[in-house]
Design a protein around this motif. Structure first.
Motif, PDB file in Angstrom:
ATOM      1  N   LEU A   1      65.971  57.633  29.604  1.00 53.15           N
ATOM      2  CA  LEU A   1      66.309  57.218  30.960  1.00 53.15           C
ATOM      3  C   LEU A   1      67.735  57.646  31.316  1.00 53.15           C
ATOM      4  O   LEU A   1      68.003  58.047  32.451  1.00 53.15           O
ATOM      5  CB  LEU A   1      66.143  55.705  31.125  1.00 53.15           C
ATOM      6  CG  LEU A   1      64.702  55.193  31.072  1.00 53.15           C
ATOM      7  CD1 LEU A   1      64.676  53.675  31.184  1.00 53.15           C
ATOM      8  CD2 LEU A   1      63.842  55.830  32.140  1.00 53.15           C
ATOM      9  N   ALA A   2      68.638  57.598  30.355  1.00 55.32           N
ATOM     10  CA  ALA A   2      70.012  58.063  30.591  1.00 55.32           C
ATOM     11  C   ALA A   2      70.018  59.563  30.878  1.00 55.32           C
ATOM     12  O   ALA A   2      70.784  60.036  31.734  1.00 55.32           O
ATOM     13  CB  ALA A   2      70.898  57.736  29.395  1.00 55.32           C
ATOM     14  N   GLU A   3      69.179  60.298  30.192  1.00 53.62           N
ATOM     15  CA  GLU A   3      69.067  61.739  30.426  1.00 53.62           C
ATOM     16  C   GLU A   3      68.557  62.017  31.842  1.00 53.62           C
ATOM     17  O   GLU A   3      69.094  62.873  32.551  1.00 53.62           O
ATOM     18  CB  GLU A   3      68.111  62.336  29.395  1.00 53.62           C
ATOM     19  CG  GLU A   3      67.994  63.829  29.430  1.00 53.62           C
ATOM     20  CD  GLU A   3      67.061  64.336  28.350  1.00 53.62           C
ATOM     21  OE1 GLU A   3      66.147  65.113  28.692  1.00 53.62           O
ATOM     22  OE2 GLU A   3      67.241  63.940  27.171  1.00 53.62           O
ATOM     23  N   LEU A   4      67.548  61.271  32.265  1.00 51.90           N
ATOM     24  CA  LEU A   4      67.032  61.439  33.622  1.00 51.90           C
ATOM     25  C   LEU A   4      68.083  61.052  34.661  1.00 51.90           C
ATOM     26  O   LEU A   4      68.229  61.718  35.685  1.00 51.90           O
ATOM     27  CB  LEU A   4      65.763  60.605  33.824  1.00 51.90           C
ATOM     28  CG  LEU A   4      64.526  61.097  33.078  1.00 51.90           C
ATOM     29  CD1 LEU A   4      63.386  60.105  33.231  1.00 51.90           C
ATOM     30  CD2 LEU A   4      64.108  62.471  33.554  1.00 51.90           C
ATOM     31  N   ARG A   5      68.827  59.970  34.396  1.00 50.31           N
ATOM     32  CA  ARG A   5      69.904  59.567  35.312  1.00 50.31           C
ATOM     33  C   ARG A   5      70.937  60.688  35.429  1.00 50.31           C
ATOM     34  O   ARG A   5      71.431  60.975  36.519  1.00 50.31           O
ATOM     35  CB  ARG A   5      70.585  58.286  34.844  1.00 50.31           C
ATOM     36  CG  ARG A   5      71.750  57.865  35.761  1.00 50.31           C
ATOM     37  CD  ARG A   5      72.394  56.576  35.339  1.00 50.31           C
ATOM     38  NE  ARG A   5      71.576  55.432  35.609  1.00 50.31           N
ATOM     39  CZ  ARG A   5      71.496  54.821  36.796  1.00 50.31           C
ATOM     40  NH1 ARG A   5      72.185  55.275  37.809  1.00 50.31           N
ATOM     41  NH2 ARG A   5      70.739  53.770  36.950  1.00 50.31           N
ATOM     42  N   GLY A   6      71.259  61.325  34.327  1.00 53.14           N
ATOM     43  CA  GLY A   6      72.202  62.440  34.358  1.00 53.14           C
ATOM     44  C   GLY A   6      71.703  63.588  35.207  1.00 53.14           C
ATOM     45  O   GLY A   6      72.472  64.201  35.953  1.00 53.14           O
ATOM     46  N   ARG A   7      70.408  63.880  35.119  1.00 57.62           N
ATOM     47  CA  ARG A   7      69.837  64.949  35.934  1.00 57.62           C
ATOM     48  C   ARG A   7      69.889  64.581  37.421  1.00 57.62           C
ATOM     49  O   ARG A   7      70.238  65.410  38.259  1.00 57.62           O
ATOM     50  CB  ARG A   7      68.405  65.230  35.493  1.00 57.62           C
ATOM     51  CG  ARG A   7      68.344  65.874  34.108  1.00 57.62           C
ATOM     52  CD  ARG A   7      66.947  65.985  33.568  1.00 57.62           C
ATOM     53  NE  ARG A   7      66.103  66.805  34.421  1.00 57.62           N
ATOM     54  CZ  ARG A   7      64.780  66.847  34.306  1.00 57.62           C
ATOM     55  NH1 ARG A   7      64.163  66.131  33.385  1.00 57.62           N
ATOM     56  NH2 ARG A   7      64.072  67.608  35.119  1.00 57.62           N
ATOM     57  N   ILE A   8      69.543  63.338  37.730  1.00 53.80           N
ATOM     58  CA  ILE A   8      69.577  62.874  39.119  1.00 53.80           C
ATOM     59  C   ILE A   8      71.004  62.910  39.653  1.00 53.80           C
ATOM     60  O   ILE A   8      71.263  63.416  40.753  1.00 53.80           O
ATOM     61  CB  ILE A   8      68.979  61.456  39.234  1.00 53.80           C
ATOM     62  CG1 ILE A   8      67.477  61.500  38.931  1.00 53.80           C
ATOM     63  CG2 ILE A   8      69.246  60.857  40.606  1.00 53.80           C
ATOM     64  CD1 ILE A   8      66.850  60.143  38.681  1.00 53.80           C
ATOM     65  N   ASP A   9      71.943  62.390  38.877  1.00 50.62           N
ATOM     66  CA  ASP A   9      73.347  62.368  39.298  1.00 50.62           C
ATOM     67  C   ASP A   9      73.921  63.774  39.426  1.00 50.62           C
ATOM     68  O   ASP A   9      74.760  64.028  40.293  1.00 50.62           O
ATOM     69  CB  ASP A   9      74.184  61.534  38.338  1.00 50.62           C
ATOM     70  CG  ASP A   9      73.889  60.046  38.439  1.00 50.62           C
ATOM     71  OD1 ASP A   9      73.243  59.623  39.422  1.00 50.62           O
ATOM     72  OD2 ASP A   9      74.291  59.299  37.520  1.00 50.62           O
ATOM     73  N   GLY A  10      73.477  64.679  38.571  1.00 49.14           N
ATOM     74  CA  GLY A  10      73.935  66.072  38.656  1.00 49.14           C
ATOM     75  C   GLY A  10      73.507  66.722  39.964  1.00 49.14           C
ATOM     76  O   GLY A  10      74.303  67.403  40.617  1.00 49.14           O
ATOM     77  N   VAL A  11      72.263  66.501  40.347  1.00 42.57           N
ATOM     78  CA  VAL A  11      71.772  67.029  41.622  1.00 42.57           C
ATOM     79  C   VAL A  11      72.582  66.436  42.769  1.00 42.57           C
ATOM     80  O   VAL A  11      72.998  67.144  43.684  1.00 42.57           O
ATOM     81  CB  VAL A  11      70.263  66.728  41.792  1.00 42.57           C
ATOM     82  CG1 VAL A  11      69.800  67.046  43.210  1.00 42.57           C
ATOM     83  CG2 VAL A  11      69.443  67.509  40.781  1.00 42.57           C
ATOM     84  N   TYR A  12      72.823  65.134  42.701  1.00 41.78           N
ATOM     85  CA  TYR A  12      73.567  64.465  43.771  1.00 41.78           C
ATOM     86  C   TYR A  12      75.008  64.981  43.850  1.00 41.78           C
ATOM     87  O   TYR A  12      75.535  65.190  44.950  1.00 41.78           O
ATOM     88  CB  TYR A  12      73.560  62.954  43.542  1.00 41.78           C
ATOM     89  CG  TYR A  12      74.176  62.181  44.672  1.00 41.78           C
ATOM     90  CD1 TYR A  12      73.584  62.153  45.923  1.00 41.78           C
ATOM     91  CD2 TYR A  12      75.367  61.484  44.491  1.00 41.78           C
ATOM     92  CE1 TYR A  12      74.149  61.445  46.966  1.00 41.78           C
ATOM     93  CE2 TYR A  12      75.937  60.774  45.530  1.00 41.78           C
ATOM     94  CZ  TYR A  12      75.325  60.760  46.767  1.00 41.78           C
ATOM     95  OH  TYR A  12      75.899  60.066  47.801  1.00 41.78           O
ATOM     96  N   GLU A  13      75.632  65.193  42.721  1.00 42.34           N
ATOM     97  CA  GLU A  13      77.010  65.703  42.695  1.00 42.34           C
ATOM     98  C   GLU A  13      77.089  67.084  43.341  1.00 42.34           C
ATOM     99  O   GLU A  13      77.986  67.352  44.148  1.00 42.34           O
ATOM    100  CB  GLU A  13      77.521  65.764  41.251  1.00 42.34           C
ATOM    101  CG  GLU A  13      78.920  66.296  41.097  1.00 42.34           C
ATOM    102  CD  GLU A  13      79.986  65.382  41.679  1.00 42.34           C
ATOM    103  OE1 GLU A  13      81.050  65.902  42.072  1.00 42.34           O
ATOM    104  OE2 GLU A  13      79.756  64.166  41.746  1.00 42.34           O
ATOM    105  N   ILE A  14      76.165  67.940  43.015  1.00 42.10           N
ATOM    106  CA  ILE A  14      76.141  69.281  43.617  1.00 42.10           C
ATOM    107  C   ILE A  14      75.911  69.174  45.126  1.00 42.10           C
ATOM    108  O   ILE A  14      76.554  69.864  45.911  1.00 42.10           O
ATOM    109  CB  ILE A  14      75.060  70.159  42.948  1.00 42.10           C
ATOM    110  CG1 ILE A  14      75.474  70.464  41.511  1.00 42.10           C
ATOM    111  CG2 ILE A  14      74.856  71.452  43.730  1.00 42.10           C
ATOM    112  CD1 ILE A  14      74.377  71.080  40.671  1.00 42.10           C
ATOM    113  N   ALA A  15      75.002  68.303  45.527  1.00 41.38           N
ATOM    114  CA  ALA A  15      74.709  68.121  46.948  1.00 41.38           C
ATOM    115  C   ALA A  15      75.914  67.637  47.719  1.00 41.38           C
ATOM    116  O   ALA A  15      76.217  68.125  48.813  1.00 41.38           O
ATOM    117  CB  ALA A  15      73.529  67.167  47.122  1.00 41.38           C
TER     118      ALA A  15
END
Length: 100
Positions: A78-92
Motif C-alpha cells: 500500500l505504501a508503494e501504491l501511495r508513492g505511485r499516486i503521490d508521484g503522479v500528483y507531484e508531476i501534475a
C-alpha cells in the motif's frame, strides 16, 4: 495471511482495511484535482497540458483498483501504491504551476 504467511488477527485485518480505504479516498481526491487541472488547461486552449492530464488520469484509473487486489494487501504494498499516486500528483502540480 500476512507477508510472513502468518494468520492475521482481527485488529490487523481492520487496520489494513482502514489503510486501503484511506488510500482509496486519497486516490479519488488526486483524481478529482487532475480533472480540475485538465478542465482548466482545456479552457485555456492548452492541448498539450490537456493530454498530459488526461494521461495522468488514465494512469490513476489503472492504479486505483490495485488498492484492493489480494497481492497488495500489506502495508508495504500500500505504501508503494501511495508513492505511485503521490508521484503522479507531484508531476501534475508542477505541470500546473509552470503553466500558471
Amino acid at each position: 495471511f500476512d507477508d510472513e504467511g502468518e494468520i492475521m488477527d482481527m485488529t490487523d485485518m481492520y487496520m489494513l482495511t482502514l489503510e486501503q480505504e484511506i488510500l482509496n479516498e486519497h486516490a479519488a481526491t488526486v483524481m478529482a484535482d487532475l480533472w480540475r487541472l485538465k478542465k482548466k488547461a482545456a479552457a485555456e486552449g492548452d492541448e498539450v497540458r490537456t493530454l498530459i492530464f488526461d494521461d495522468m488520469i488514465s494512469l490513476l484509473a489503472r492504479i486505483k483498483p490495485q488498492i484492493v487486489w489480494p497481492e497488495n494487501d500489506s502495508k508495504e504494498k500500500l505504501a508503494e501504491l501511495r508513492g505511485r499516486i503521490d508521484g503522479v500528483y507531484e508531476i501534475a502540480t508542477r505541470c500546473g504551476k509552470k503553466a500558471a
